[in-house]
Design a protein around this motif. Structure first.
Motif, mmCIF file in Angstrom:
data_model
loop_
_atom_site.group_PDB
_atom_site.id
_atom_site.type_symbol
_atom_site.label_atom_id
_atom_site.label_comp_id
_atom_site.label_asym_id
_atom_site.label_seq_id
_atom_site.Cartn_x
_atom_site.Cartn_y
_atom_site.Cartn_z
ATOM 1 N N ARG A 181 3.279 12.246 -6.616
ATOM 2 C CA ARG A 181 2.761 11.610 -7.833
ATOM 3 C C ARG A 181 3.301 10.201 -8.023
ATOM 4 O O ARG A 181 2.586 9.318 -8.518
ATOM 5 C CB ARG A 181 3.109 12.477 -9.052
ATOM 6 N N GLY A 182 4.548 9.983 -7.636
ATOM 7 C CA GLY A 182 5.138 8.666 -7.819
ATOM 8 C C GLY A 182 4.821 7.677 -6.723
ATOM 9 O O GLY A 182 5.267 6.520 -6.783
ATOM 10 N N GLU A 183 4.040 8.085 -5.719
ATOM 11 C CA GLU A 183 3.783 7.224 -4.564
ATOM 12 C C GLU A 183 2.322 6.826 -4.408
ATOM 13 O O GLU A 183 1.967 6.100 -3.471
ATOM 14 C CB GLU A 183 4.240 7.927 -3.282
ATOM 15 N N LEU A 184 1.447 7.273 -5.294
ATOM 16 C CA LEU A 184 0.015 7.055 -5.106
ATOM 17 C C LEU A 184 -0.341 5.579 -5.014
ATOM 18 O O LEU A 184 -1.285 5.197 -4.320
ATOM 19 C CB LEU A 184 -0.774 7.717 -6.243
ATOM 20 N N GLY A 185 0.407 4.737 -5.710
ATOM 21 C CA GLY A 185 0.111 3.309 -5.691
ATOM 22 C C GLY A 185 0.260 2.673 -4.329
ATOM 23 O O GLY A 185 -0.216 1.544 -4.116
ATOM 24 N N ARG A 186 0.893 3.364 -3.389
ATOM 25 C CA ARG A 186 1.085 2.813 -2.042
ATOM 26 C C ARG A 186 -0.021 3.228 -1.071
ATOM 27 O O ARG A 186 0.005 2.827 0.097
ATOM 28 C CB ARG A 186 2.444 3.243 -1.488
ATOM 29 N N VAL A 187 -0.986 4.031 -1.523
ATOM 30 C CA VAL A 187 -2.116 4.372 -0.666
ATOM 31 C C VAL A 187 -3.004 3.134 -0.554
ATOM 32 O O VAL A 187 -3.558 2.674 -1.551
ATOM 33 C CB VAL A 187 -2.907 5.567 -1.223
ATOM 34 N N ILE A 231 -4.405 5.739 -7.199
ATOM 35 C CA ILE A 231 -4.706 5.098 -5.917
ATOM 36 C C ILE A 231 -5.502 3.820 -6.183
ATOM 37 O O ILE A 231 -6.568 3.867 -6.807
ATOM 38 C CB ILE A 231 -5.493 6.053 -5.001
ATOM 39 N N PRO A 232 -5.034 2.680 -5.719
ATOM 40 C CA PRO A 232 -5.664 1.406 -6.084
ATOM 41 C C PRO A 232 -7.139 1.297 -5.713
ATOM 42 O O PRO A 232 -7.944 0.799 -6.495
ATOM 43 C CB PRO A 232 -4.819 0.375 -5.321
ATOM 44 N N ASP A 233 -7.532 1.726 -4.534
ATOM 45 C CA ASP A 233 -8.915 1.567 -4.080
ATOM 46 C C ASP A 233 -9.557 2.937 -3.942
ATOM 47 O O ASP A 233 -9.869 3.397 -2.847
ATOM 48 C CB ASP A 233 -8.937 0.805 -2.749
ATOM 49 N N ALA A 234 -9.746 3.618 -5.080
ATOM 50 C CA ALA A 234 -10.293 4.975 -5.072
ATOM 51 C C ALA A 234 -11.471 5.068 -6.028
ATOM 52 O O ALA A 234 -11.496 4.404 -7.066
ATOM 53 C CB ALA A 234 -9.226 5.992 -5.464
ATOM 54 N N ARG A 235 -12.433 5.917 -5.662
ATOM 55 C CA ARG A 235 -13.544 6.202 -6.575
ATOM 56 C C ARG A 235 -13.723 7.707 -6.651
ATOM 57 O O ARG A 235 -13.371 8.454 -5.714
ATOM 58 C CB ARG A 235 -14.831 5.509 -6.135
#
Length: 440
Positions: free
Chosen positions: A191-197, A224-228
């Motif tokens: 949960r704390g790492e999603l921003g690194r995807v 996640i930065p680039d997610a839809r």
């Protein structure tokens, strides 16, 4: 299909040999056949690679104790085949592997689809409880209840053949590998790492999924930065099986439009495998069958390796102790104990966490099964029946069976006294009934 060295996975390819590789990862309890309805269309565009989890679908029963280790086996398989870069779509457990790839091996991943996935699957207690049920009762109770977790009621009623296929698929899975996978999911939390995807990501979920539903999907999309997000109506957890056409269309559109190709890699992501390397290589020494690799703790010993004792200046054992305490006793028990602590008892809870759990339970000299045996005997000898129930639950989750707990208590009766053992048997009888009875 493949032969399967100990550090790799059972796999199969479909589609043109010169096409980019697209990997489809399975859910816990399923086989690569869960993707059968997607393969005809996907294999027109990609070289589709499917794999089985250990002990699933007739794959060798070599348990993988963590998502990380399962991912390493997948990469070892791909390395042996010369596949360097690929797209990846994973369902549930397969989605956890996809997140691990994106976080630890981003250079290998061109695009990602997470189906019925979550950055944390339920709670650690839930999966360890499932492991206790399987260890005690086998997989039949889990198999019989799988259709209600995987499919909507209407679909299960209208498709009895597929419902029975689902039951048999779980029933024929190796129990030890299933338990190991439960332990892997219990420990999985990104949960704390999603921003690194950093790859384009499709998050796909069934609207009626009660296991990892739209709420979990929105957590992934938010992190996640680039997610839809794509929500498939009228589908539950095993959405590729229940709504195959919708899932196929979404995957084709996603992987056609969101595929990152680095400048220094061929478009297929494949490189020639130089002779005389076999199609599936085994670069690491073989491990004995049924035993996890040396770098991964066995199912009943899920703590990380203890920090070497260095005398002065060694790390504070509190954090490691809290982790071990939660893994052994369960989040619910530990949360309750810490919540009840006040200014008077707080220091005692810190003492327990730091020294009992961080210093002793985290030592590498005994595995957790052995420590549970010692602890149960000591509690019986001291007449501490009020502390016995949580440690009986811990013993079950550490891998002891009810039959083994009975033997420990019989041994204690000889050396600690019949009255003490009699009280312990009453507590154990109730705890074992509660912990090993499958949910209705």
């Amino acid at each position: 299909m493949s032969e399967t060295p100990p550090n790799t996975l059972q796999y199969r390819f479909d589609g043109p040999e010169d096409a980019p590789v697209l990997i489809l990862g399975p859910s816990l309890g399923t086989t690569w056949h869960m993707w059968d309805r997607q393969v005809p269309e996907l294999s027109q565009h990609w070289r589709v690679f499917r794999f089985d989890l250990p002990g699933h679908g007739g794959a060798p029963a070599r348990p993988a104790g963590s998502v990380t280790e399962l991912t390493q086996r997948l990469l070892a398989t791909l390395d042996g085949l010369g596949v360097q870069r690929f797209g990846y779509a994973g369902c549930a457990f397969g989605g956890a592997v996809g997140m691990e790839l994106a976080l630890r091996h981003p250079e290998r991943l061109a695009s990602l689809a997470l189906i019925a996935a979550s950055p944390r699957f339920g709670t650690a207690d839930e999966f360890r409880q499932r492991g206790v049920i399987v260890r005690t009762n086998g997989l039949d109770p889990i198999a019989r209840s799988s259709p209600e977790r995987w499919f909507t009621g209407g679909y299960a009623a209208a498709q009895p053949a597929i419902t029975e296929w689902a039951v048999q698929m779980v029933r024929t899975t190796d129990p030890g590998c299933y338990i190991a996978a439960c332990e892997a999911l219990a420990a999985f939390d990104v949960r704390g790492e999603l921003g690194r995807v950093g790859v384009p990501t499709l998050v796909l979920v069934g609207s009626d999924d009660q296991v990892t539903g739209p709420a979990e999907a929105r957590t992934l999309v938010a992190g996640i930065p680039d997610a839809r997000l794509a929500v498939v109506p009228g589908a539950s957890h095993l959405v590729p099986v229940e709504q195959p056409a919708a899932v196929t269309d979404l995957l084709v559109r996603h992987f056609t439009t969101a595929w990152q190709t680095p400048h220094d890699t061929a478009s297929t992501g494949q490189i020639p495998v130089p002779a005389p390397v076999a199609p599936v290589a085994s670069p690491a020494p073989a491990q004995p069958a049924l035993a996890p690799p040396a770098q991964t703790a066995p199912v009943a010993e899920i703590a990380p390796a203890a920090v070497p004792r260095q005398g002065q200046g060694r790390p504070d054992p509190y954090d490691a102790g809290l982790k071990v305490r939660r893994e052994v006793l369960g989040d619910a028990h530990v949360d309750q104990a810490l919540a009840q602590a006040d200014a008077f008892s707080g220091d005692f809870q810190e003492f327990l966490t730091r020294y009992a759990w961080g210093e002793i339970w985290d030592r590498p000299g005994l595995d957790r099964r052995s420590r549970s045996c010692v602890t149960l005997t000591a509690l019986v000898a001291g007449g501490h029946t009020d502390e016995l129930a949580p440690h009986l639950r811990a013993a079950l989750r550490n891998g002891l069976t009810p039959a083994e707990i009975k033997e420990v208590l019989l041994q204690a009766a000889v050396y600690c006294g019949v009255p003490a053992a009699s009280s312990a048997f009453r507590v154990a009888q109730q705890v074992i009934r509660e912990e090993t009875t499958p949910p209705e």
